[in-house]
Design a protein around this motif. Structure first.
Motif, PDB file in Angstrom:
ATOM      1  N   VAL A   1       0.841  -1.190   0.000  1.00 11.20           N
ATOM      2  CA  VAL A   1       0.000   0.000   0.000  1.00 11.20           C
ATOM      3  C   VAL A   1       0.877   1.241   0.000  1.00 11.20           C
ATOM      4  O   VAL A   1       1.956   1.253   0.607  1.00 11.20           O
ATOM      5  CB  VAL A   1      -0.931   0.005   1.232  1.00 11.20           C
ATOM      6  CG1 VAL A   1      -1.880   1.209   1.201  1.00 11.20           C
ATOM      7  CG2 VAL A   1      -1.737  -1.293   1.284  1.00 11.20           C
ATOM      8  N   ASP A   2       0.433   2.284  -0.695  1.00 11.84           N
ATOM      9  CA  ASP A   2       1.159   3.556  -0.753  1.00 11.84           C
ATOM     10  C   ASP A   2       1.432   4.051   0.671  1.00 11.84           C
ATOM     11  O   ASP A   2       0.514   4.318   1.443  1.00 11.84           O
ATOM     12  CB  ASP A   2       0.319   4.581  -1.524  1.00 11.84           C
ATOM     13  CG  ASP A   2       1.063   5.881  -1.782  1.00 11.84           C
ATOM     14  OD1 ASP A   2       1.787   6.360  -0.874  1.00 11.84           O
ATOM     15  OD2 ASP A   2       0.907   6.446  -2.881  1.00 11.84           O
ATOM     16  N   ALA A   3       2.710   4.187   1.011  1.00 17.04           N
ATOM     17  CA  ALA A   3       3.090   4.566   2.372  1.00 17.04           C
ATOM     18  C   ALA A   3       2.569   5.950   2.751  1.00 17.04           C
ATOM     19  O   ALA A   3       2.221   6.192   3.916  1.00 17.04           O
ATOM     20  CB  ALA A   3       4.613   4.528   2.524  1.00 17.04           C
ATOM     21  N   SER A   4       2.493   6.859   1.784  1.00 16.26           N
ATOM     22  CA  SER A   4       2.027   8.215   2.097  1.00 16.26           C
ATOM     23  C   SER A   4       0.539   8.223   2.440  1.00 16.26           C
ATOM     24  O   SER A   4       0.099   8.986   3.316  1.00 16.26           O
ATOM     25  CB  SER A   4       2.302   9.160   0.928  1.00 16.26           C
ATOM     26  OG  SER A   4       1.547   8.808  -0.214  1.00 16.26           O
ATOM     27  N   VAL A   5      -0.246   7.367   1.772  1.00 14.57           N
ATOM     28  CA  VAL A   5      -1.668   7.262   2.100  1.00 14.57           C
ATOM     29  C   VAL A   5      -1.836   6.704   3.513  1.00 14.57           C
ATOM     30  O   VAL A   5      -2.629   7.218   4.320  1.00 14.57           O
ATOM     31  CB  VAL A   5      -2.406   6.378   1.074  1.00 14.57           C
ATOM     32  CG1 VAL A   5      -3.843   6.115   1.526  1.00 14.57           C
ATOM     33  CG2 VAL A   5      -2.405   7.042  -0.292  1.00 14.57           C
ATOM     34  N   ARG A   6      -1.075   5.657   3.845  1.00 12.11           N
ATOM     35  CA  ARG A   6      -1.152   5.075   5.183  1.00 12.11           C
ATOM     36  C   ARG A   6      -0.798   6.110   6.243  1.00 12.11           C
ATOM     37  O   ARG A   6      -1.468   6.202   7.278  1.00 12.11           O
ATOM     38  CB  ARG A   6      -0.215   3.870   5.314  1.00 12.11           C
ATOM     39  CG  ARG A   6      -0.535   2.711   4.389  1.00 12.11           C
ATOM     40  CD  ARG A   6       0.375   1.508   4.660  1.00 12.11           C
ATOM     41  NE  ARG A   6      -0.191   0.630   5.696  1.00 12.11           N
ATOM     42  CZ  ARG A   6       0.244   0.536   6.915  1.00 12.11           C
ATOM     43  NH1 ARG A   6       1.283   1.247   7.316  1.00 12.11           N
ATOM     44  NH2 ARG A   6      -0.337  -0.291   7.782  1.00 12.11           N
ATOM     45  N   GLU A   7       0.234   6.908   5.989  1.00 10.11           N
ATOM     46  CA  GLU A   7       0.671   7.887   6.984  1.00 10.11           C
ATOM     47  C   GLU A   7      -0.343   9.023   7.130  1.00 10.11           C
ATOM     48  O   GLU A   7      -0.623   9.471   8.244  1.00 10.11           O
ATOM     49  CB  GLU A   7       2.042   8.446   6.590  1.00 10.11           C
ATOM     50  CG  GLU A   7       2.561   9.557   7.506  1.00 10.11           C
ATOM     51  CD  GLU A   7       2.755   9.121   8.949  1.00 10.11           C
ATOM     52  OE1 GLU A   7       2.888  10.013   9.814  1.00 10.11           O
ATOM     53  OE2 GLU A   7       2.767   7.893   9.234  1.00 10.11           O
ATOM     54  N   ARG A   8      -0.915   9.476   6.031  1.00  9.54           N
ATOM     55  CA  ARG A   8      -1.912  10.554   6.106  1.00  9.54           C
ATOM     56  C   ARG A   8      -3.124  10.106   6.911  1.00  9.54           C
ATOM     57  O   ARG A   8      -3.636  10.849   7.756  1.00  9.54           O
ATOM     58  CB  ARG A   8      -2.331  11.000   4.707  1.00  9.54           C
ATOM     59  CG  ARG A   8      -1.267  11.806   3.976  1.00  9.54           C
ATOM     60  CD  ARG A   8      -1.625  11.976   2.515  1.00  9.54           C
ATOM     61  NE  ARG A   8      -2.891  12.700   2.355  1.00  9.54           N
ATOM     62  CZ  ARG A   8      -3.597  12.716   1.227  1.00  9.54           C
ATOM     63  NH1 ARG A   8      -3.190  12.029   0.176  1.00  9.54           N
ATOM     64  NH2 ARG A   8      -4.724  13.399   1.153  1.00  9.54           N
ATOM     65  N   VAL A   9      -3.582   8.882   6.664  1.00  8.86           N
ATOM     66  CA  VAL A   9      -4.721   8.374   7.426  1.00  8.86           C
ATOM     67  C   VAL A   9      -4.343   8.182   8.888  1.00  8.86           C
ATOM     68  O   VAL A   9      -5.126   8.500   9.793  1.00  8.86           O
ATOM     69  CB  VAL A   9      -5.248   7.070   6.817  1.00  8.86           C
ATOM     70  CG1 VAL A   9      -6.325   6.458   7.708  1.00  8.86           C
ATOM     71  CG2 VAL A   9      -5.814   7.319   5.424  1.00  8.86           C
ATOM     72  N   ARG A  10      -3.147   7.690   9.135  1.00 12.80           N
ATOM     73  CA  ARG A  10      -2.706   7.492  10.521  1.00 12.80           C
ATOM     74  C   ARG A  10      -2.759   8.800  11.293  1.00 12.80           C
ATOM     75  O   ARG A  10      -3.261   8.844  12.432  1.00 12.80           O
ATOM     76  CB  ARG A  10      -1.281   6.925  10.554  1.00 12.80           C
ATOM     77  CG  ARG A  10      -0.819   6.498  11.948  1.00 12.80           C
ATOM     78  CD  ARG A  10       0.679   6.279  12.019  1.00 12.80           C
ATOM     79  NE  ARG A  10       1.411   7.532  11.816  1.00 12.80           N
ATOM     80  CZ  ARG A  10       1.558   8.470  12.745  1.00 12.80           C
ATOM     81  NH1 ARG A  10       1.025   8.303  13.963  1.00 12.80           N
ATOM     82  NH2 ARG A  10       2.230   9.561  12.492  1.00 12.80           N
ATOM     83  N   VAL A  11      -2.271   9.876  10.702  1.00 12.74           N
ATOM     84  CA  VAL A  11      -2.271  11.186  11.375  1.00 12.74           C
ATOM     85  C   VAL A  11      -3.693  11.663  11.659  1.00 12.74           C
ATOM     86  O   VAL A  11      -3.997  12.142  12.763  1.00 12.74           O
ATOM     87  CB  VAL A  11      -1.509  12.218  10.515  1.00 12.74           C
ATOM     88  CG1 VAL A  11      -1.719  13.632  11.052  1.00 12.74           C
ATOM     89  CG2 VAL A  11      -0.021  11.881  10.473  1.00 12.74           C
ATOM     90  N   MET A  12      -4.581  11.519  10.681  1.00 10.82           N
ATOM     91  CA  MET A  12      -5.958  11.986  10.860  1.00 10.82           C
ATOM     92  C   MET A  12      -6.696  11.159  11.904  1.00 10.82           C
ATOM     93  O   MET A  12      -7.416  11.685  12.755  1.00 10.82           O
ATOM     94  CB  MET A  12      -6.691  11.963   9.513  1.00 10.82           C
ATOM     95  CG  MET A  12      -6.197  13.013   8.531  1.00 10.82           C
ATOM     96  SD  MET A  12      -7.161  13.089   6.976  1.00 10.82           S
ATOM     97  CE  MET A  12      -6.531  11.629   6.107  1.00 10.82           C
ATOM     98  N   GLN A  13      -6.538   9.818  11.846  1.00  9.14           N
ATOM     99  CA  GLN A  13      -7.208   8.944  12.809  1.00  9.14           C
ATOM    100  C   GLN A  13      -6.660   9.147  14.214  1.00  9.14           C
ATOM    101  O   GLN A  13      -7.429   9.178  15.196  1.00  9.14           O
ATOM    102  CB  GLN A  13      -7.049   7.493  12.382  1.00  9.14           C
ATOM    103  CG  GLN A  13      -7.576   6.476  13.380  1.00  9.14           C
ATOM    104  CD  GLN A  13      -9.065   6.530  13.566  1.00  9.14           C
ATOM    105  OE1 GLN A  13      -9.812   5.880  12.858  1.00  9.14           O
ATOM    106  NE2 GLN A  13      -9.527   7.329  14.523  1.00  9.14           N
TER     107      GLN A  13
END
Length: 277
Positions: A171-183
């Protein structure tokens, strides 16, 4: 995005601020984010859609820059209050996941305010969760009871961003990180005494025949099987609804496949409005 010329503000409703951002001109288009994110998840859509529509995105209560009110509240009433405050009588509405549930509840509770619906991997009020979702909820609750917000956040990223058919490395690491920050931020938003969620009655799953606007249902084929089944049910029970299954992506379709998603939504809206986009 300097040419975007967006405006931000806070709607003071029920004693708690609701953050929003508006850009573009034309027919109004409201974006409602997922329950593991906030309005930033629409970054790849906001400017693109604002070239054709007056786009509004906002942080739902308890997410991003919005707060919970210290009184009973309904997530599906906030779009009505926000649009009214902006002088908008009706809008096209795009909602993903929990935001899809809010969008559908909004369409049923304020039908005169919705011109069309795009429901992306939506939750639906009144449905029973699958065994996989119940297991996820139990594991999440166990982490939260231990105040382990990081573990609870990582669980959400694995279940909802990666999905059941992929490893994190796929999975795109940047997508995972953006969601992690928001969640992670959403888990830390305080819930005041008096805050109480008001649910739609009767729930949406019993009222799909009441939806009479053009509707597009979008889901990724790597999402939880429960989400694919629910999306298929919506497409079959909402009159005239279309179903689009995007291959090779899980729950956060618009973040992982922004160009494909944007093209699909703009094409649907152009057909719904009879306009060229």
């Amino acid at each position: 995005m300097t040419e975007l010329n967006s405006q931000t503000g806070f709607l003071q409703a029920h004693g708690a601020p609701l953050y929003y951002e508006v850009a573009g001109q034309g027919e109004p288009l409201l974006l409602i984010h997922a329950g593991i994110a906030d309005s930033r998840m629409w970054d790849e859509q906001f400017a693109a859609f604002a070239r054709h529509y007056r786009v509004i995105r906002y942080d739902q209560r308890g997410y991003g820059q919005s707060q919970y009110p210290a009184m009973p509240f309904a997530y599906y009433d906030d779009p009505a209050e926000l649009l009214t405050s902006l002088g908008i009588e009706s809008a096209h509405v795009v909602g993903i996941s929990f935001g899809g549930q809010v969008a559908l509840d909004f369409a049923l509770s304020h039908p005169q305010m919705v011109r069309s619906l795009v429901l992306v991997a939506p939750s639906v009020s009144g449905t029973q969760p699958s065994e996989a979702v119940i297991r996820f909820q139990e594991e999440e609750e166990a982490y939260l009871e231990r105040d382990d917000l990081d573990a609870a956040t990582d669980l959400n990223v694995r279940v909802w961003v990666d999905g059941p058919r992929r490893t994190p490395e796929q999975v795109d690491a940047s997508v995972r990180e953006r969601v992690r920050v928001m969640q992670r931020h959403a888990f830390a938003v305080p819930v005041p005494d008096g805050a109480e969620l008001v649910k739609l009655q009767p729930p949406a799953i019993e009222r799909l025949a009441e939806v009479h606007v053009p509707t597009l249902v979008v889901v990724g084929d790597y999402d939880l099987p429960y989400k694919l089944e629910l999306s298929q049910q919506l497409a079959s029970q909402i009159d005239g609804a279309q179903l689009l299954v995007i291959e090779g992506v899980a729950h956060m379709v618009n973040m992982e496949r922004p160009e494909q998603f944007n093209h699909a939504v703009l094409s649907f809206l152009s057909r719904a409005t009879g306009a060229d986009v």
